[in-house]
Scaffold this motif. Structure first.
Motif, PDB file in Angstrom:
ATOM      1  N   MET A  51     -13.327  15.873   7.237  1.00  0.00           N
ATOM      2  CA  MET A  51     -11.968  15.934   7.775  1.00  0.00           C
ATOM      3  C   MET A  51     -11.286  17.189   7.241  1.00  0.00           C
ATOM      4  SD  MET A  51      -9.958  12.385   7.686  1.00  0.00           S
ATOM      5  CE  MET A  51     -10.631  10.868   8.290  1.00  0.00           C
ATOM      6  N   ALA A  87      -6.933   2.232  -0.188  1.00  0.00           N
ATOM      7  CA  ALA A  87      -5.662   2.192  -0.926  1.00  0.00           C
ATOM      8  C   ALA A  87      -4.490   2.539  -0.011  1.00  0.00           C
ATOM      9  CB  ALA A  87      -5.716   3.150  -2.114  1.00  0.00           C
ATOM     10  N   LEU A  88      -4.757   3.341   1.020  1.00  0.00           N
ATOM     11  CA  LEU A  88      -3.692   3.670   1.971  1.00  0.00           C
ATOM     12  C   LEU A  88      -3.467   2.537   2.970  1.00  0.00           C
ATOM     13  CD1 LEU A  88      -4.563   7.379   2.774  1.00  0.00           C
ATOM     14  CD2 LEU A  88      -2.504   6.582   1.647  1.00  0.00           C
ATOM     15  N   GLY A  89      -4.347   1.548   2.955  1.00  0.00           N
ATOM     16  CA  GLY A  89      -4.180   0.428   3.872  1.00  0.00           C
ATOM     17  C   GLY A  89      -4.883   0.615   5.203  1.00  0.00           C
ATOM     18  N   ALA A  90      -5.892   1.511   5.248  1.00  0.00           N
ATOM     19  CA  ALA A  90      -6.605   1.728   6.509  1.00  0.00           C
ATOM     20  C   ALA A  90      -7.374   0.468   6.906  1.00  0.00           C
ATOM     21  CB  ALA A  90      -7.573   2.899   6.357  1.00  0.00           C
ATOM     22  N   LEU A 103       3.295   8.617   1.166  1.00  0.00           N
ATOM     23  CA  LEU A 103       4.075   7.435   1.563  1.00  0.00           C
ATOM     24  C   LEU A 103       5.220   7.157   0.595  1.00  0.00           C
ATOM     25  CD1 LEU A 103       1.024   5.255   2.580  1.00  0.00           C
ATOM     26  CD2 LEU A 103       2.591   6.442   4.102  1.00  0.00           C
ATOM     27  N   ALA A 159      -3.447  11.095   7.647  1.00  0.00           N
ATOM     28  CA  ALA A 159      -3.942   9.711   7.713  1.00  0.00           C
ATOM     29  C   ALA A 159      -2.911   8.683   7.229  1.00  0.00           C
ATOM     30  CB  ALA A 159      -5.254   9.590   6.938  1.00  0.00           C
ATOM     31  N   PRO A 160      -2.239   8.913   6.089  1.00  0.00           N
ATOM     32  CA  PRO A 160      -1.261   7.901   5.648  1.00  0.00           C
ATOM     33  C   PRO A 160      -0.199   7.617   6.712  1.00  0.00           C
ATOM     34  CG  PRO A 160      -1.568   9.571   3.952  1.00  0.00           C
ATOM     35  CD  PRO A 160      -2.356  10.016   5.132  1.00  0.00           C
ATOM     36  N   ARG A 210     -13.563   6.405  11.608  1.00  0.00           N
ATOM     37  CA  ARG A 210     -12.964   7.703  11.305  1.00  0.00           C
ATOM     38  C   ARG A 210     -13.480   8.308  10.009  1.00  0.00           C
ATOM     39  NH1 ARG A 210      -7.868   8.712  13.487  1.00  0.00           N
ATOM     40  NH2 ARG A 210      -8.011  10.678  12.368  1.00  0.00           N
ATOM     41  N   ARG A 258       0.826  -1.201   0.000  1.00  0.00           N
ATOM     42  CA  ARG A 258       0.000   0.000   0.000  1.00  0.00           C
ATOM     43  C   ARG A 258       0.865   1.258   0.000  1.00  0.00           C
ATOM     44  NH1 ARG A 258      -4.552  -1.714  -1.869  1.00  0.00           N
ATOM     45  NH2 ARG A 258      -5.784  -3.101  -0.540  1.00  0.00           N
ATOM     46  N   GLU A 313      -0.551   8.072  10.008  1.00  0.00           N
ATOM     47  CA  GLU A 313      -1.176   7.378  11.138  1.00  0.00           C
ATOM     48  C   GLU A 313      -1.355   5.898  10.840  1.00  0.00           C
ATOM     49  OE1 GLU A 313      -3.803  11.329  12.260  1.00  0.00           O
ATOM     50  OE2 GLU A 313      -4.835   9.449  11.790  1.00  0.00           O
ATOM     51  N   ILE A 314      -1.847   5.620   9.620  1.00  0.00           N
ATOM     52  CA  ILE A 314      -2.137   4.218   9.270  1.00  0.00           C
ATOM     53  C   ILE A 314      -0.850   3.394   9.271  1.00  0.00           C
ATOM     54  CG2 ILE A 314      -2.885   2.737   7.358  1.00  0.00           C
ATOM     55  CD1 ILE A 314      -4.860   5.104   6.679  1.00  0.00           C
ATOM     56  N   HIS A 315       0.225   3.969   8.759  1.00  0.00           N
ATOM     57  CA  HIS A 315       1.480   3.204   8.673  1.00  0.00           C
ATOM     58  C   HIS A 315       2.419   3.497   9.841  1.00  0.00           C
ATOM     59  CE1 HIS A 315       0.749   1.263   4.799  1.00  0.00           C
ATOM     60  NE2 HIS A 315       0.014   2.336   4.562  1.00  0.00           N
ATOM     61  N   ARG A 324     -10.921   1.531  11.267  1.00  0.00           N
ATOM     62  CA  ARG A 324     -10.576   2.932  11.033  1.00  0.00           C
ATOM     63  C   ARG A 324     -11.514   3.543   9.992  1.00  0.00           C
ATOM     64  NH1 ARG A 324      -6.070   6.754  11.161  1.00  0.00           N
ATOM     65  NH2 ARG A 324      -6.575   8.246   9.540  1.00  0.00           N
ATOM     66  N   GLN A 342      -0.124   4.011  -5.148  1.00  0.00           N
ATOM     67  CA  GLN A 342      -1.200   4.901  -4.728  1.00  0.00           C
ATOM     68  C   GLN A 342      -2.061   5.304  -5.908  1.00  0.00           C
ATOM     69  OE1 GLN A 342      -2.613   5.997  -1.903  1.00  0.00           O
ATOM     70  NE2 GLN A 342      -1.409   4.321  -1.024  1.00  0.00           N
ATOM     71  N   ARG A 377      -1.850  13.492  -0.983  1.00  0.00           N
ATOM     72  CA  ARG A 377      -2.150  12.285  -0.208  1.00  0.00           C
ATOM     73  C   ARG A 377      -1.502  11.057  -0.853  1.00  0.00           C
ATOM     74  NH1 ARG A 377      -8.277  10.908   0.419  1.00  0.00           N
ATOM     75  NH2 ARG A 377      -8.112  10.969  -1.841  1.00  0.00           N
TER      76      ARG A 377
END
Lengths: 323, 291
Positions: A110, B187-190, A172, A118-119, B198, A92, A121-123, B194, A96, A168
């Motif tokens: 948001m 796609a970001l892997g959430a 990453l 968010a990217p 969120r 991921r 936080e997620i990773h 989440r 992208q 966005r």
């Protein structure tokens, strides 16, 4: 191609058609029906075709946003077509997407800062303290002021939102960005800005792009190579110049003849295919294009043409071209 | 940022502008505000101890004695004080039940809507099953086994009335989950949690808020109902429901004992319903009227 970043072989995405009663399977939509693609590091592959030809579905299947029903997706040498979400997590970061509609692709509840954080936080990259700095750096990269982080998506214009979407996608540091018609929802004057931004970022960051588009004028600006899709299959793949000046597939030729001429009364004759695109639920036998093809031969309705190499990097799936 | 179309304050202002045009909603908001204030300050406002008995002062009519502005009941207790303290009980039950309802309904609705497939089928068939039983029947069955305290009554009401909320939320999520911002998060892997909490939940806030307001009204009504039937708030603690129960033996001779708590219930339910309707009109852009 020795240095293929992405190699897609025989990709299939078939959707079941279910009856309203008892949900029995009554048919199959072959949205993507055996697509082969390769993308090298740092290059731009344009994926063109009419609406409904399966180009967006192909892009989403490569990203595993839609599960492929068959075929292989090798990214950086690893087969990812059947990875579980957990196995996909490291990929991921490397792949992208930028969406067509900059209004639907940003969460309206948001702030831009929240969307771009968010990217990370997620990773689990960095901590809460350094995220504002990372967000500001991303905004700077796409030409927006750092104050944008405090605002909500609806406060921005379409072009500005598309910059946020690009930021966005870049957060990453991916190797590959799929642009799903990234400029077709924008004003023409803004399209060039976004295209130029994406080209500059490609040069700076060494990105590879798959540009999904129906607009050959845009493609002619950005693509290194072009793949033409028709009804779930790639019919011709060629370097940009070869495609624009030496198209071999009758469908590619028809598409090119439909591009408006910059000079009125230009020389090209338009060859618009007869009839409509058949339904992907009932694709024609043999070559999918044969019912509309001006050069159709008996073999075309019986046998799907294999891909033939015309010149290095130029492949055509058409019986007219000698194997 | 020259292209600012509207600021978040602008959005709030538009909602307020639409809400303000709704006269009944404004009246509802005022009633709700007064009720909440009177419940909050009941110990200060009540002229008497609501449980103080004085059989010498039974059945005083309203407006006849300044010490008992709304009269006294069959045991000589001050009606106004009991109404104020009863309102405290009713609104507490209403609000706790609403929170329970909304949390249960929203979680089940989001899970069913976003996960889809077998999870959706199982959860929604469970909702259908729950809806097959009249709520009062469920309430009375549970009330027979659970000792009635304020908390247990609230939870029981909340856990038997979340089904509509889950349906509303599920419908909203089914629409939202097809949007590209959800695909972007994937796609970001959430993770799924989440995405549900969120990305999706904040976008379903408007219908949830409307449902929450309307649910306070129905929970207040339910509390009076089961208290009236004797399974709810137990004497000597006053609630509007058990005040009605006590009043029913004297309905022909001392009607105000029933009319006053009845009016309080009606006023509360109407206040919350009008407020909820106004919020729906103000928040739901699909019902937007031209300014």
């Amino acid at each position: 191609m020795a240095d293929a970043l992405l190699k897609v072989t025989g990709l299939e995405v078939h959707f079941p058609i279910r009856s309203p009663f008892l949900r029995r399977r009554t048919g199959t939509v072959r949205a993507v029906d055996g697509v082969n693609l390769e993308v090298a590091r740092g290059e731009t592959l344009a994926l063109v075709g009419e609406s409904g030809c399966g180009k967006t579905t192909t892009g989403k299947a490569i990203l595993r946003l839609i599960d492929p029903t068959g075929g292989s997706i090798r990214f950086r040498g690893e087969e990812i077509a059947h990875h579980t979400p957990r196995q996909l997590a490291p990929f991921r970061r490397r792949m992208q997407i930028v969406f067509q509609d900059p209004y639907a692709s940003l969460n309206p509840r948001m702030t831009v800062g929240g969307i771009l954080a968010a990217p990370f936080e997620i990773h689990r990259i960095g901590d809460a303290k350094d995220r504002p700095g990372r967000v500001a750096a991303l905004l700077r990269t796409v030409g927006l002021p750092p104050e944008a982080a405090r605002r909500y998506p609806h406060e921005f214009s379409g072009g500005q939102r598309q910059r946020i979407g690009i930021a966005r996608a870049l957060a990453l540091q991916p190797d590959l960005v799929i642009g799903d018609e990234p400029v077709s929802a924008l004003d023409v004057s803004i399209q060039a800005q976004i295209i130029n931004l994406m080209r500059r970022l490609q040069a700076e960051l060494g990105l590879a792009y798959i540009m999904i588009s129906h607009n050959l004028a845009v493609v002619s600006h950005v693509a290194d190579r072009v793949a033409v899709m028709y009804l779930g299959r790639v019919v011709e793949t060629a370097p940009r110049e070869a495609l624009f000046f030496d198209a071999r597939h009758p469908y590619t030729q028809a598409l090119l003849s439909a591009v408006p001429e910059p000079v009125p009364g230009g020389r090209r004759t338009r060859r618009v295919p007869q009839g409509d695109v058949p339904s992907p639920a009932h694709p024609p036998l043999g070559c999918h294009f044969h019912p509309r093809c001006p050069h159709a031969m008996p073999v075309c309705s019986q046998e799907a043409p294999a891909s033939r190499i015309v010149s290095p990097g130029h492949a055509v799936a058409c019986h007219l071209v000698p194997a | 940022m020259s292209a600012a179309i509207a600021t978040p304050e602008g959005q709030a202002a538009r909602v307020w502008k639409r809400f303000r045009r709704h006269r009944l909603a404004l009246a509802g908001a005022l009633v709700v505000a007064l009720l909440l204030a009177s419940a909050l300050f009941a110990p200060l406002l009540a002229p008497q101890d609501p449980t103080l008995l004085d059989t010498a002062l039974r059945f005083r009519a309203p407006f006849t004695d300044w010490r008992f502005p709304l009269g006294t009941d069959e045991l000589g207790r001050d009606t106004l004080s009991r109404l104020l303290h009863g309102g405290r009980v009713s609104l507490t039950v209403g609000l706790v039940a609403m929170v329970t309802t909304v949390m249960t309904g929203a979680l089940i609705g989001i899970a069913a809507g976003y996960l889809g497939g077998i999870a959706d089928t199982l959860l929604m068939r469970f909702v259908d099953t729950m809806l097959c039983f009249p709520q009062v029947f469920l309430l009375l069955v549970v009330a027979a086994f659970v000792p009635p305290t304020l908390l247990s009554i609230s939870l029981v009401i909340g856990l038997t009335s979340w089904m509509e909320v889950s349906r509303i939320v599920r419908a909203e999520i089914l629409h939202l989950k097809e949007q590209d911002f959800v695909a972007a998060a994937r796609a970001l892997g959430a993770s799924r949690s989440r995405i549900m909490l969120r990305e999706l939940l904040p976008n379903a806030a408007a219908p949830i808020l409307v449902a929450a307001t309307l649910k306070v009204a129905s929970a207040v009504l339910m509390e009076s109902y089961i208290s009236y039937l004797g399974y709810g708030v137990q004497p000597p603690l006053a609630s509007w429901g058990n005040m009605l129960t006590n009043a029913q033996g004297y309905f022909d001779t001392v009607p105000w004992l029933a009319i006053l708590p009845g009016a309080a219930i009606t006023l509360t339910v109407m206040g919350f319903n009008f407020l909820g309707d106004g919020l729906r009109d103000a928040l739901d852009p699909r019902l937007r009227m031209d300014p």
